[in-house]
Design an enzyme around this catalytic site. Structure first.
Site, PDB file in Angstrom:
ATOM      1  N   ASP A   1      78.641  34.907  63.190  1.00 35.98           N
ATOM      2  CA  ASP A   1      77.893  35.518  64.905  1.00 35.98           C
ATOM      3  C   ASP A   1      78.482  35.055  65.654  1.00 35.98           C
ATOM      4  O   ASP A   1      79.243  34.915  65.859  1.00 35.98           O
ATOM      5  CB  ASP A   1      75.994  35.115  64.884  1.00 35.98           C
ATOM      6  CG  ASP A   1      76.460  33.218  65.248  1.00 35.98           C
ATOM      7  OD1 ASP A   1      77.240  32.872  64.465  1.00 35.98           O
ATOM      8  OD2 ASP A   1      75.858  32.503  66.173  1.00 35.98           O
TER       9      ASP A   1
ATOM     10  N   GLU B   1      75.221  29.878  64.800  1.00 31.42           N
ATOM     11  CA  GLU B   1      76.470  29.175  65.663  1.00 31.42           C
ATOM     12  C   GLU B   1      76.149  29.073  66.362  1.00 31.42           C
ATOM     13  O   GLU B   1      75.626  27.826  67.523  1.00 31.42           O
ATOM     14  CB  GLU B   1      77.603  28.841  64.665  1.00 31.42           C
ATOM     15  CG  GLU B   1      78.465  27.857  65.727  1.00 31.42           C
ATOM     16  CD  GLU B   1      78.919  27.482  66.904  1.00 31.42           C
ATOM     17  OE1 GLU B   1      78.924  26.633  67.569  1.00 31.42           O
ATOM     18  OE2 GLU B   1      78.930  28.881  67.775  1.00 31.42           O
TER      19      GLU B   1
END
Length: 594
Positions: free
Chosen positions: A185, A252
């Site tokens: 991400d 994350e």
């Protein structure tokens, strides 16, 4: 995903030249705090501070009263560690990595990965419910096309739908596996700032020396580097002795509750507690400081607590106000916070102290007075206190040493002629490595008690009654953890023994190999720490040796645009990262001491 992307594993979003020029290798990296801060990577990386110039001006000409002591061996360096049993394979791969064909393909792989808008938003709903997760289906389909050997050779387990765990089973039953990690991400792109981007933020544009776009550095470069490394090893017939696991979370940037948290549980169930020899994730970088190149692998992370202060008080018409409204009382409390920062104390066991010791021992152009102060601090508490005082004048280094507090969110009031019945604020703490959640909660509680008494408030702190209702209380004060209970500081990874020696030797070998150098001290490995938290916050049970380092070279004063506009990675830096992971895997496979 477009039809072109699905059909072409090496999809190129823009035309590429036939020859990939070598990027500059002379670092312009001037700032110590950049080395220390880059990979926290979550939330504070756009800040730049010229600490070197400040230290030189403040310390360089101060006389030292006592004779400097000989610096102890507190920054022992490993020799460069090249593959020996796999030397022939490494030689072949080196030749491949230097070829134009490989460079162009590697650029295509990262450029195409950047085009997928794998954004983590703070308000993401559950996987399978919130449609914003759906892009990961396309992205992972693309990875399968782009790295066919990885996906036909390794065992892939999907955790909570989009968490990826690749297992490359080794032949040895006794060698503990290693765990590599990188997240899929990226942070959002501010709509109002899109026009400030030199190239569209999800273009993956290659301009001849750099690849541009959100995630090009954080964290798709390591993700694609690891997959490229494994694909290359498989294509050259490598079969590991030691099992290699690659884990990739997908949230994350919002603390990893759906990705790494679930992956950690799955890995602990499969491999057991402390089942991995070591873990490598995003983190420290390398660059030149005081005339010497330093690599700073992160061996610690600070803790984390969001303390929410909430006041309730009777409402009414603003024409008949009390002496203190809920907003007024809250304001007094917030001023009290900022008037009482945490004390800063630098222990000789602190990772930042180790970083300073390495500077003192190896930085070629370090001012003599600063070197002497670092040297004397080894045995003199007076010198240690003076060193702490000096480096704490640099706000970013100070923030790495001690617990911090930042008032980030405040709410209260709905109408100009109505007394506010509620007011609240959130104070973000990053907890020092030798402190704790309990110590931070206790300090916040004690800080608010006098004001709760002054304003005649009941007071409940973290679920416990501190001041009860006396029958005439003017309101209620509540102190609680916001969003989640918080995170303790991470265990500090040892920097002695064969595991750190292997990492250090691998860093040195990669640096030398990429530049055709031969010196053992071309680059100095200085253990340090990162400012923020990585996915490793969920992996503490999996290994006692966790390193936040992926051999990222940042020579740009703007930190490659991480978390801000114009994020990019120089191709030369990206290609060196592939070399790092290759040597790391080969060295780990040969080691019998992990």
């Amino acid at each position: 995903m477009t039809t072109e992307q699905k059909l072409k594993p090496d999809f190129v979003p823009v035309p590429y030249p036939d020859i990939v020029p070598n990027g500059t290798r002379k670092s312009k990296f001037r700032v110590l705090v950049q080395l220390l801060l880059v990979a926290g990577i979550a939330g504070s990386l756009a800040v730049v501070f010229s600490g070197r110039k400040w230290l030189h001006n403040k310390i360089a000409h101060k006389p030292m009263v006592s004779e400097p002591l000989k610096l102890e061996e507190s920054c022992t360096q490993a020799d460069p560690m090249y593959p020996s049993r796999h030397a022939h394979l490494w030689k072949n791969l080196t030749s491949v990595y230097q070829s134009d064909a490989f460079k162009k393909r590697a650029i295509r792989q990262l450029g195409s990965a950047v085009t997928f808008e794998t954004i983590s938003w703070d308000d993401m709903g559950d996987v399978g419910v919130d449609p914003r997760w759906d892009v990961y289906e396309d992205f992972q389909e693309h990875l399968a096309y782009a790295f066919p050997l990885v996906h036909s050779t390794l065992k892939l387990t999907k955790v909570n739908q989009y968490g990826l765990v690749y297992e490359w089973k080794g032949s040895s039953r006794t060698a503990r596996p290693i765990l590599l990690a990188a997240h899929q991400d990226v942070v959002p792109v501010e709509e109002s700032a899109i026009e400030e981007w030199e190239h569209p933020p999800f273009s993956g544009y290659f301009d001849g020396t750099k690849i541009w776009g959100r995630g090009s550095t954080d964290d798709k470069a390591p993700l694609i580097s690891i997959l490229t490394t494994i694909e290359s090893l498989i294509s050259h017939g490598f079969n590991p002795r030691r099992t290699i696991v690659f884990a990739s979370g997908f949230d994350e940037e919002i603390s990893g509750p759906r990705g790494a948290a679930h992956i950690a549980q799955a890995l602990e169930k499969r491999y057991g507690k402390d089942g991995f020899a070591f873990i490598i994730d995003e983190g420290g970088v390398f660059g030149t400081q005081y005339g010497t190149t330093f690599a700073v692998p992160g061996v610690a992370e600070k803790g984390y607590l969001n303390a929410q202060i909430e006041l309730t008080a009777p409402g009414g018409h603003s024409s008949i106000p009390p002496d203190h409204t809920s907003i007024g009382m809250l304001a007094a409390m917030l001023v009290n916070y900022e008037d009482n920062p945490f004390n800063v104390s630098l222990s000789r066991k602190h990772p930042i102290y180790t970083t300073l010791q390495c500077l003192g021992e190896y930085a070629a152009d370090l001012p003599d007075a600063l070197r002497n102060l670092i040297t004397q601090s080894v045995t003199s508490d007076v010198a240690l206190n003076k060193l702490t005082e000096e480096v704490s004048k640099i706000s970013l280094i100070k923030s790495l040493i001690g617990t911090t507090q930042a008032i980030d969110i405040i709410e209260g009031g709905i109408k100009v002629n109505a007394l506010p019945e509620q007011a609240s604020a959130i104070v973000n703490h990053r907890i020092a490595v030798f402190s704790s959640l309990e110590e931070t909660r206790k300090r916040d509680t004690n800080l608010l008690v006098p004001l709760a008494q002054k304003f005649n408030l009941t007071f409940e702190a973290f679920g416990k009654t501190v001041i009860g209702d006396n029958g005439s209380s003017a309101g209620n004060l509540t102190l609680r953890a916001a969003f989640h209970d918080g995170i303790e500081p991470a265990p500090i990874t040892s920097t002695t023994g064969p595991i750190f020696e292997l990492l250090s030797g691998t860093i040195k070998a990669t640096y030398n190999s990429h530049r055709n150098l031969g010196s053992a001290d071309s680059i100095i490995v200085a253990p340090g720490m990162v400012t923020g938290n990585t996915d490793t916050r969920h992996y503490w049970n999996l290994s006692s040796s966790i390193f936040r380092y992926n051999h990222l070279h940042i020579a740009d004063a703007g930190l490659n645009g991480i978390h801000t506009v114009n994020e990019f990675i120089p191709v030369d830096s990206y290609l060196e990262m592939i070399e790092f992971f290759t040597i790391l895997i080969l060295n780990s496979d040969e080691s019998t001491q992990l």
